[in-house]
Design a protein around this motif. Structure first.
Motif, short mmCIF file in Angstrom:
data_model
loop_
_atom_site.label_atom_id
_atom_site.label_comp_id
_atom_site.label_asym_id
_atom_site.label_seq_id
_atom_site.Cartn_x
_atom_site.Cartn_y
_atom_site.Cartn_z
N ARG A 62 28.52 -18.99 35.48
CA ARG A 62 27.68 -19.83 34.63
C ARG A 62 27.33 -19.07 33.37
O ARG A 62 27.13 -17.87 33.42
CB ARG A 62 26.40 -20.21 35.38
CG ARG A 62 25.52 -21.16 34.60
CD ARG A 62 24.26 -21.54 35.35
NE ARG A 62 23.76 -22.81 34.90
CZ ARG A 62 23.39 -23.07 33.66
NH1 ARG A 62 23.44 -22.14 32.74
NH2 ARG A 62 22.94 -24.27 33.33
N LYS A 63 27.21 -19.78 32.27
CA LYS A 63 26.70 -19.18 31.03
C LYS A 63 25.22 -18.91 31.27
O LYS A 63 24.52 -19.73 31.84
CB LYS A 63 26.91 -20.17 29.87
CG LYS A 63 26.07 -19.93 28.63
CD LYS A 63 26.59 -18.83 27.77
CE LYS A 63 25.83 -18.68 26.47
NZ LYS A 63 24.38 -18.43 26.55
N ASP A 64 24.76 -17.73 30.86
CA ASP A 64 23.34 -17.40 31.00
C ASP A 64 22.50 -18.38 30.18
O ASP A 64 22.93 -18.84 29.12
CB ASP A 64 23.07 -15.96 30.54
CG ASP A 64 21.65 -15.53 30.83
OD1 ASP A 64 21.33 -15.30 32.00
OD2 ASP A 64 20.86 -15.46 29.86
N ILE A 65 21.32 -18.68 30.64
CA ILE A 65 20.46 -19.64 29.96
C ILE A 65 19.90 -19.07 28.66
O ILE A 65 19.79 -19.78 27.68
CB ILE A 65 19.30 -20.06 30.90
CG1 ILE A 65 19.87 -20.78 32.11
CG2 ILE A 65 18.30 -20.95 30.17
CD1 ILE A 65 18.90 -20.97 33.23
N PHE A 66 19.59 -17.77 28.63
CA PHE A 66 18.91 -17.18 27.49
C PHE A 66 19.78 -16.26 26.64
O PHE A 66 19.52 -16.09 25.45
CB PHE A 66 17.69 -16.37 27.96
CG PHE A 66 16.72 -17.19 28.76
CD1 PHE A 66 15.93 -18.15 28.15
CD2 PHE A 66 16.60 -17.01 30.12
CE1 PHE A 66 15.03 -18.91 28.89
CE2 PHE A 66 15.71 -17.75 30.87
CZ PHE A 66 14.92 -18.72 30.26
N GLN A 67 20.77 -15.62 27.22
CA GLN A 67 21.54 -14.59 26.53
C GLN A 67 22.99 -15.03 26.33
O GLN A 67 23.50 -15.85 27.07
CB GLN A 67 21.53 -13.29 27.35
CG GLN A 67 20.17 -12.74 27.64
CD GLN A 67 19.45 -12.28 26.40
OE1 GLN A 67 20.06 -11.74 25.48
NE2 GLN A 67 18.15 -12.49 26.34
N PRO A 68 23.69 -14.41 25.37
CA PRO A 68 25.10 -14.75 25.12
C PRO A 68 26.04 -14.01 26.08
O PRO A 68 26.86 -13.18 25.67
CB PRO A 68 25.31 -14.31 23.67
CG PRO A 68 24.37 -13.15 23.50
CD PRO A 68 23.16 -13.49 24.35
N CYS A 69 25.87 -14.28 27.38
CA CYS A 69 26.72 -13.65 28.38
C CYS A 69 26.98 -14.65 29.50
O CYS A 69 26.38 -15.73 29.54
CB CYS A 69 26.08 -12.38 28.94
SG CYS A 69 24.62 -12.66 29.97
N LEU A 70 27.86 -14.28 30.41
CA LEU A 70 28.16 -15.09 31.59
C LEU A 70 27.52 -14.41 32.79
O LEU A 70 27.33 -13.19 32.80
CB LEU A 70 29.66 -15.20 31.79
CG LEU A 70 30.45 -15.77 30.62
CD1 LEU A 70 31.94 -15.74 30.91
CD2 LEU A 70 29.98 -17.18 30.28
N VAL A 71 27.21 -15.20 33.82
CA VAL A 71 26.61 -14.66 35.03
C VAL A 71 27.47 -15.07 36.22
O VAL A 71 27.81 -16.25 36.35
CB VAL A 71 25.16 -15.15 35.23
CG1 VAL A 71 24.55 -14.54 36.48
CG2 VAL A 71 24.31 -14.84 34.01
N LEU A 72 27.80 -14.09 37.05
CA LEU A 72 28.49 -14.35 38.32
C LEU A 72 27.47 -14.27 39.44
O LEU A 72 26.79 -13.25 39.60
CB LEU A 72 29.57 -13.29 38.57
CG LEU A 72 30.88 -13.42 37.84
CD1 LEU A 72 31.72 -12.16 38.06
CD2 LEU A 72 31.63 -14.66 38.29
N TYR A 73 27.36 -15.34 40.19
CA TYR A 73 26.47 -15.40 41.35
C TYR A 73 27.32 -15.38 42.61
O TYR A 73 28.23 -16.22 42.73
CB TYR A 73 25.70 -16.72 41.39
CG TYR A 73 24.77 -16.99 40.24
CD1 TYR A 73 23.39 -16.78 40.37
CD2 TYR A 73 25.24 -17.50 39.04
CE1 TYR A 73 22.53 -17.07 39.33
CE2 TYR A 73 24.38 -17.79 37.99
CZ TYR A 73 23.03 -17.57 38.14
OH TYR A 73 22.18 -17.86 37.10
N PRO A 74 27.07 -14.50 43.56
CA PRO A 74 27.70 -14.68 44.87
C PRO A 74 27.26 -16.07 45.38
O PRO A 74 26.14 -16.52 45.10
CB PRO A 74 27.11 -13.57 45.73
CG PRO A 74 26.69 -12.53 44.73
CD PRO A 74 26.24 -13.30 43.52
N GLU A 75 28.12 -16.74 46.10
CA GLU A 75 27.83 -18.13 46.50
C GLU A 75 26.49 -18.26 47.22
O GLU A 75 25.73 -19.20 46.98
CB GLU A 75 28.96 -18.67 47.36
CG GLU A 75 28.85 -20.15 47.62
CD GLU A 75 30.06 -20.71 48.33
OE1 GLU A 75 30.35 -21.90 48.10
OE2 GLU A 75 30.71 -19.99 49.11
#
Length: 173
Positions: A62-75
């Motif tokens: 997912r694209k981070d809500i606040f920063q210009p980065c992507l976030v990987l979440y373990p399921e």
């Protein structure tokens, strides 16, 4: 346990003795990497080991809500966050439904290939201004993916960092 008869007694007694162990994933550190022409990148081995130890196979991007980065979440982490959000939001409130819809609809299910690579779709690369050089940053239970230039811009100077920590970590009276 409820009543157990005959051959089920063994199963009932066994089930009551099971101890569930909570596995907490901790992704730490930062590692520079490169994407190939197709947008694939090797997930750093240290992060893959944490995923394997936690029994995780799938990730949510997912694209981070606040920063210009992507976030990987373990399921499992993603599911916990979705459950927590759903508990706080009212299904019968139009604004709450819009927030939840946007949060859960802008995600991509990611699995690592046999070589430990993940595909970063082009639209996500554009969202986070990611080119070839990237940085994976362990954020505890998630992993951020930054374009190398943006990652450097987000860091505080050592003095600024020290002052912020000093202010935040003052013991409460």
């Amino acid at each position: 346990m409820g009543k157990c008869g005959g051959m089920w007694r063994i199963l009932c007694n066994f089930a009551s003795d099971i101890i569930y162990k909570e596995v907490r994933m901790r992704f730490l550190g930062n590692i520079e990497a490169k994407t190939d022409a197709k947008g694939r990148a090797f997930l750093p081995a240290t992060f893959r080991k944490v995923l394997q130890a936690g029994g995780e196979e799938r990730l949510i991007l997912r694209k981070d809500i606040f920063q210009p980065c992507l976030v990987l979440y373990p399921e499992s982490v993603w599911n916990e966050q979705m459950d927590a959000m759903r508990q706080r939001l009212n299904r019968w409130n139009k604004q709450h439904q819009r927030v939840f819809r946007q949060f859960v609809s802008e995600v991509e299910l990611v699995t690592l290939d046999g070589n430990g690579r993940l595909l970063i779709p082009k639209r996500y690369q554009r969202m986070a201004d990611i080119e070839q050089d990237i940085k994976f940053v362990g954020m505890g239970d998630t992993i951020e993916i930054w374009g190398i230039q943006k990652a450097e811009e987000q860091l505080m100077s050592p003095e600024e960092f020290g002052n912020a920590l000093e202010e935040l970590m003052v013991p409460e009276e």
